[in-house]
Design a protein around this motif. Structure first.
Motif, PDB file in Angstrom:
ATOM      1  N   GLU A 125      -8.405   2.825   1.285  1.00 41.94           N
ATOM      2  CA  GLU A 125      -9.794   2.428   1.057  1.00 41.94           C
ATOM      3  C   GLU A 125      -9.904   1.254   0.080  1.00 41.94           C
ATOM      4  N   THR A 126      -9.132   1.305  -1.000  1.00 41.55           N
ATOM      5  CA  THR A 126      -9.148   0.204  -1.974  1.00 41.55           C
ATOM      6  C   THR A 126      -8.522  -1.047  -1.376  1.00 41.55           C
ATOM      7  N   ALA A 127      -7.446  -0.853  -0.633  1.00 44.13           N
ATOM      8  CA  ALA A 127      -6.776  -1.999  -0.010  1.00 44.13           C
ATOM      9  C   ALA A 127      -7.703  -2.735   0.943  1.00 44.13           C
ATOM     10  N   CYS A 184      -5.694   1.941   8.435  1.00 40.77           N
ATOM     11  CA  CYS A 184      -5.841   0.825   7.499  1.00 40.77           C
ATOM     12  C   CYS A 184      -5.378  -0.475   8.151  1.00 40.77           C
ATOM     13  N   LYS A 196     -10.801  -3.118   0.786  1.00 39.70           N
ATOM     14  CA  LYS A 196     -11.766  -3.923   0.028  1.00 39.70           C
ATOM     15  C   LYS A 196     -11.124  -5.162  -0.589  1.00 39.70           C
ATOM     16  N   GLU A 197      -9.896  -5.034  -1.074  1.00 39.14           N
ATOM     17  CA  GLU A 197      -9.310  -6.090  -1.883  1.00 39.14           C
ATOM     18  C   GLU A 197      -8.343  -7.018  -1.146  1.00 39.14           C
ATOM     19  N   ILE A 228       0.875  -1.176   0.000  1.00 41.46           N
ATOM     20  CA  ILE A 228       0.000   0.000   0.000  1.00 41.46           C
ATOM     21  C   ILE A 228       0.907   1.219   0.000  1.00 41.46           C
ATOM     22  N   THR A 248       2.998  -1.217   4.196  1.00 43.38           N
ATOM     23  CA  THR A 248       2.177  -0.021   4.021  1.00 43.38           C
ATOM     24  C   THR A 248       2.884   1.231   4.507  1.00 43.38           C
ATOM     25  N   ASP A 300       1.336   5.183  -2.084  1.00 41.43           N
ATOM     26  CA  ASP A 300       0.773   6.115  -3.062  1.00 41.43           C
ATOM     27  C   ASP A 300       1.829   6.833  -3.894  1.00 41.43           C
ATOM     28  N   TRP A 329      -1.735  -1.278  -3.971  1.00 42.34           N
ATOM     29  CA  TRP A 329      -2.822  -0.314  -3.891  1.00 42.34           C
ATOM     30  C   TRP A 329      -2.272   1.065  -3.597  1.00 42.34           C
ATOM     31  N   ARG A 330      -2.926   2.075  -4.148  1.00 40.00           N
ATOM     32  CA  ARG A 330      -2.473   3.458  -3.975  1.00 40.00           C
ATOM     33  C   ARG A 330      -3.155   4.150  -2.804  1.00 40.00           C
ATOM     34  N   ASP A 331      -4.193   3.520  -2.240  1.00 43.20           N
ATOM     35  CA  ASP A 331      -4.895   4.123  -1.111  1.00 43.20           C
ATOM     36  C   ASP A 331      -5.439   3.038  -0.193  1.00 43.20           C
TER      37      ASP A 331
END
Length: 206
Positions: A37-39, A65, A41-42, A7, A53, A9, A33-35
């Motif tokens: 929130e997406t991390a 996170c 989820k995935e 993770i 991270t 950005d 992942w760049r953020d």
């Protein structure tokens, strides 16, 4: 093979870490992942063994996170890779569930060894970070040290930790601002700190 997630950005740094992992033969990049929130989820769908991270991310920070993902995926090990060396960030990250804490200035060899170490149950730290943690636990406990502070000084520290200014503290305790300034001066001397930020940080994490 260790499955790793990243993770991060900062595009150039993220690409450098991805290339580094690809050269090892021991660590495979399972997702990046760049953020946060997406991390969030995935990551649970991929379930990497180790997630690297950063702390400063767009939107939600890396510490929050880690906290959320550690709740949902307790078996994932988290390794912080950041530029932040402040005591507060270190302890917040460890409390959130990070098992290791490295600075981005660490060499490629150190980063790879840290991933393997954290996967095997270790807690890798950059030398300066480890020294900060050791120093913290070698210092006398502040909140338990009734001989260190008066009851009034403890009240002042609690209000300082809430972000209140001298005038607000004086109003809450029904005393003069001069009296509060005197208490704060005594607190600084006992803590061996130079400013409010250092005092509050020591009080919070002792």
């Amino acid at each position: 093979m260790i499955l790793a997630g990243l993770i991060e950005d900062t595009e150039n740094y993220g690409a450098a870490i991805a290339s580094l992992l690809g050269l090892t033969g021991e660590v495979q990049l399972a997702g990046s992942w760049r953020d946060a929130e997406t991390a969030i989820k995935e990551v649970p769908e991929i379930l990497p063994d180790v997630v690297l991270t950063d702390i400063q991310l767009p939107g939600m920070n890396g510490i929050e996170c880690i906290r959320r993902l550690k709740t949902d995926c307790p078996n994932i090990q988290f390794l912080v890779l950041t530029v932040f060396e402040e005591d507060e960030k270190i302890f917040e990250a460890l409390k959130a569930g990070a098992s290791g804490y490295l600075l981005k200035s660490s060499s490629p060899e150190v980063i790879i060894n840290a991933i393997k170490d954290v996967h095997n149950g270790g807690s890798p730290m950059s030398p300066g970070i480890a020294r900060k943690i050791i120093r913290h636990f070698q210092e006398p406990s502040l909140q338990d040290g009734h001989k260190i502070f008066t009851e009034r000084e403890k009240q002042v520290l609690d209000l300082m930790a809430q972000g209140k200014l001298v005038k607000e503290i004086a109003s809450d305790l029904d005393v003069t601002t001069h009296a509060i300034k005197k208490h704060i001066k005594n607190i600084y001397q006992k803590m061996q700190v130079q400013n409010r930020v250092e005092a509050v940080m020591k009080w919070r994490f002792s």
